[in-house]
Design a protein around this motif. Structure first.
Motif, PDB file in Angstrom:
ATOM      1  N   LEU A 135       1.668  18.211 -18.915  1.00  0.00           N
ATOM      2  CA  LEU A 135       1.294  19.327 -19.197  1.00  0.00           C
ATOM      3  C   LEU A 135      -0.274  19.459 -18.885  1.00  0.00           C
ATOM      4  O   LEU A 135      -0.490  21.025 -18.225  1.00  0.00           O
ATOM      5  CB  LEU A 135       0.668  19.058 -21.187  1.00  0.00           C
ATOM      6  N   GLN A 136      -1.021  18.700 -18.425  1.00  0.00           N
ATOM      7  CA  GLN A 136      -2.236  18.972 -17.496  1.00  0.00           C
ATOM      8  C   GLN A 136      -1.260  19.892 -15.961  1.00  0.00           C
ATOM      9  O   GLN A 136      -2.378  20.430 -15.668  1.00  0.00           O
ATOM     10  CB  GLN A 136      -3.264  17.856 -17.522  1.00  0.00           C
ATOM     11  N   ALA A 137      -0.810  18.918 -15.343  1.00  0.00           N
ATOM     12  CA  ALA A 137       0.220  19.524 -14.463  1.00  0.00           C
ATOM     13  C   ALA A 137       0.194  20.747 -14.630  1.00  0.00           C
ATOM     14  O   ALA A 137       0.093  21.719 -13.721  1.00  0.00           O
ATOM     15  CB  ALA A 137       0.481  18.574 -13.756  1.00  0.00           C
ATOM     16  N   ALA A 138       1.323  21.454 -15.416  1.00  0.00           N
ATOM     17  CA  ALA A 138       1.962  22.307 -15.781  1.00  0.00           C
ATOM     18  C   ALA A 138       0.575  23.680 -15.754  1.00  0.00           C
ATOM     19  O   ALA A 138       0.802  24.596 -14.911  1.00  0.00           O
ATOM     20  CB  ALA A 138       2.876  22.623 -16.963  1.00  0.00           C
ATOM     21  N   HIS A 139      -0.189  23.259 -16.255  1.00  0.00           N
ATOM     22  CA  HIS A 139      -1.259  24.120 -16.613  1.00  0.00           C
ATOM     23  C   HIS A 139      -1.719  24.956 -15.821  1.00  0.00           C
ATOM     24  O   HIS A 139      -1.916  25.853 -15.185  1.00  0.00           O
ATOM     25  CB  HIS A 139      -2.249  23.286 -18.068  1.00  0.00           C
ATOM     26  N   ASP A 140      -2.322  23.860 -14.239  1.00  0.00           N
ATOM     27  CA  ASP A 140      -3.115  23.434 -13.599  1.00  0.00           C
ATOM     28  C   ASP A 140      -2.041  25.225 -13.123  1.00  0.00           C
ATOM     29  O   ASP A 140      -3.119  24.955 -11.865  1.00  0.00           O
ATOM     30  CB  ASP A 140      -3.484  22.555 -12.955  1.00  0.00           C
ATOM     31  N   TYR A 154       0.864  25.580 -22.106  1.00  0.00           N
ATOM     32  CA  TYR A 154       0.357  24.737 -21.672  1.00  0.00           C
ATOM     33  C   TYR A 154      -0.839  23.542 -22.129  1.00  0.00           C
ATOM     34  O   TYR A 154      -0.568  22.496 -22.461  1.00  0.00           O
ATOM     35  CB  TYR A 154       1.166  24.052 -19.864  1.00  0.00           C
ATOM     36  N   GLY A 155      -1.868  24.332 -21.767  1.00  0.00           N
ATOM     37  CA  GLY A 155      -2.958  24.277 -22.044  1.00  0.00           C
ATOM     38  C   GLY A 155      -3.268  23.787 -22.994  1.00  0.00           C
ATOM     39  O   GLY A 155      -4.084  22.931 -23.531  1.00  0.00           O
ATOM     40  N   ARG A 156      -2.757  24.623 -24.121  1.00  0.00           N
ATOM     41  CA  ARG A 156      -3.158  24.960 -25.569  1.00  0.00           C
ATOM     42  C   ARG A 156      -2.524  23.926 -25.980  1.00  0.00           C
ATOM     43  O   ARG A 156      -2.434  23.086 -27.263  1.00  0.00           O
ATOM     44  CB  ARG A 156      -2.216  26.211 -25.786  1.00  0.00           C
ATOM     45  N   ASP A 169      -3.489  21.143 -28.181  1.00  0.00           N
ATOM     46  CA  ASP A 169      -3.083  20.443 -29.796  1.00  0.00           C
ATOM     47  C   ASP A 169      -2.914  18.294 -29.646  1.00  0.00           C
ATOM     48  O   ASP A 169      -3.342  18.122 -30.287  1.00  0.00           O
ATOM     49  CB  ASP A 169      -1.974  20.766 -29.792  1.00  0.00           C
ATOM     50  N   LEU A 170      -2.602  18.333 -28.147  1.00  0.00           N
ATOM     51  CA  LEU A 170      -2.264  17.050 -28.409  1.00  0.00           C
ATOM     52  C   LEU A 170      -3.558  16.203 -28.571  1.00  0.00           C
ATOM     53  O   LEU A 170      -3.781  15.432 -29.388  1.00  0.00           O
ATOM     54  CB  LEU A 170      -1.520  16.462 -27.396  1.00  0.00           C
TER      55      LEU A 170
END
Length: 126
Positions: A52-57, A108-110, A114-115
């Motif tokens: 998720l962090q990679a996708a957000h970035d 992705y960041g949201r 949540d996680l």
């Protein structure tokens, strides 16, 4: 079983918007995102958090085929509407985005926020 970091193939399977992104680009994003979760996380949550962090970035850099990546490429991420005649630009008033948390800028960041919330218990004040 030891933790196995996610691969570019894992990220592409989870997030098809990155299916055409070169593996090298995704590998760098995954390496940069690796510190988002540590050994204290269950392996499945840790892998998900890193992806998720990679996708957000990558989305913030305009990488990928999703609508948010396209908006980021155009410098318009966070806008909800445009108008050409007598220019009108409206930004999202989403409570998550209003929080000022940079993770709130992408879906992705949201999901990552949540996680994080699921992993940290609330504080009880008496």
């Amino acid at each position: 079983m030891a933790y196995a970091p996610p691969t570019p193939a894992d990220l592409k399977a989870r997030f098809p918007a990155f299916g055409t992104v070169p593996d090298e680009t995704i590998s760098v994003a995954l390496e940069d995102a690796a510190s988002v979760a540590d050994n204290g996380w269950p392996d499945a949550d840790r892998r998900k958090a890193v992806m998720l962090q990679a996708a957000h970035d990558m989305t913030l850099r305009g990488i990928g085929t999703g609508a948010e990546a396209e908006l980021a490429k155009a410098g318009a991420l966070g806008f909800t509407s445009f108008r050409s005649g007598q220019l009108q630009l409206d930004r999202a008033e989403d409570s998550a985005q209003a929080s000022g948390d940079p993770l709130a800028q992408t879906t992705y960041g949201r999901q990552l926020l949540d996680l994080f919330r699921q992993r940290s218990p609330g504080i009880l004040v008496i």
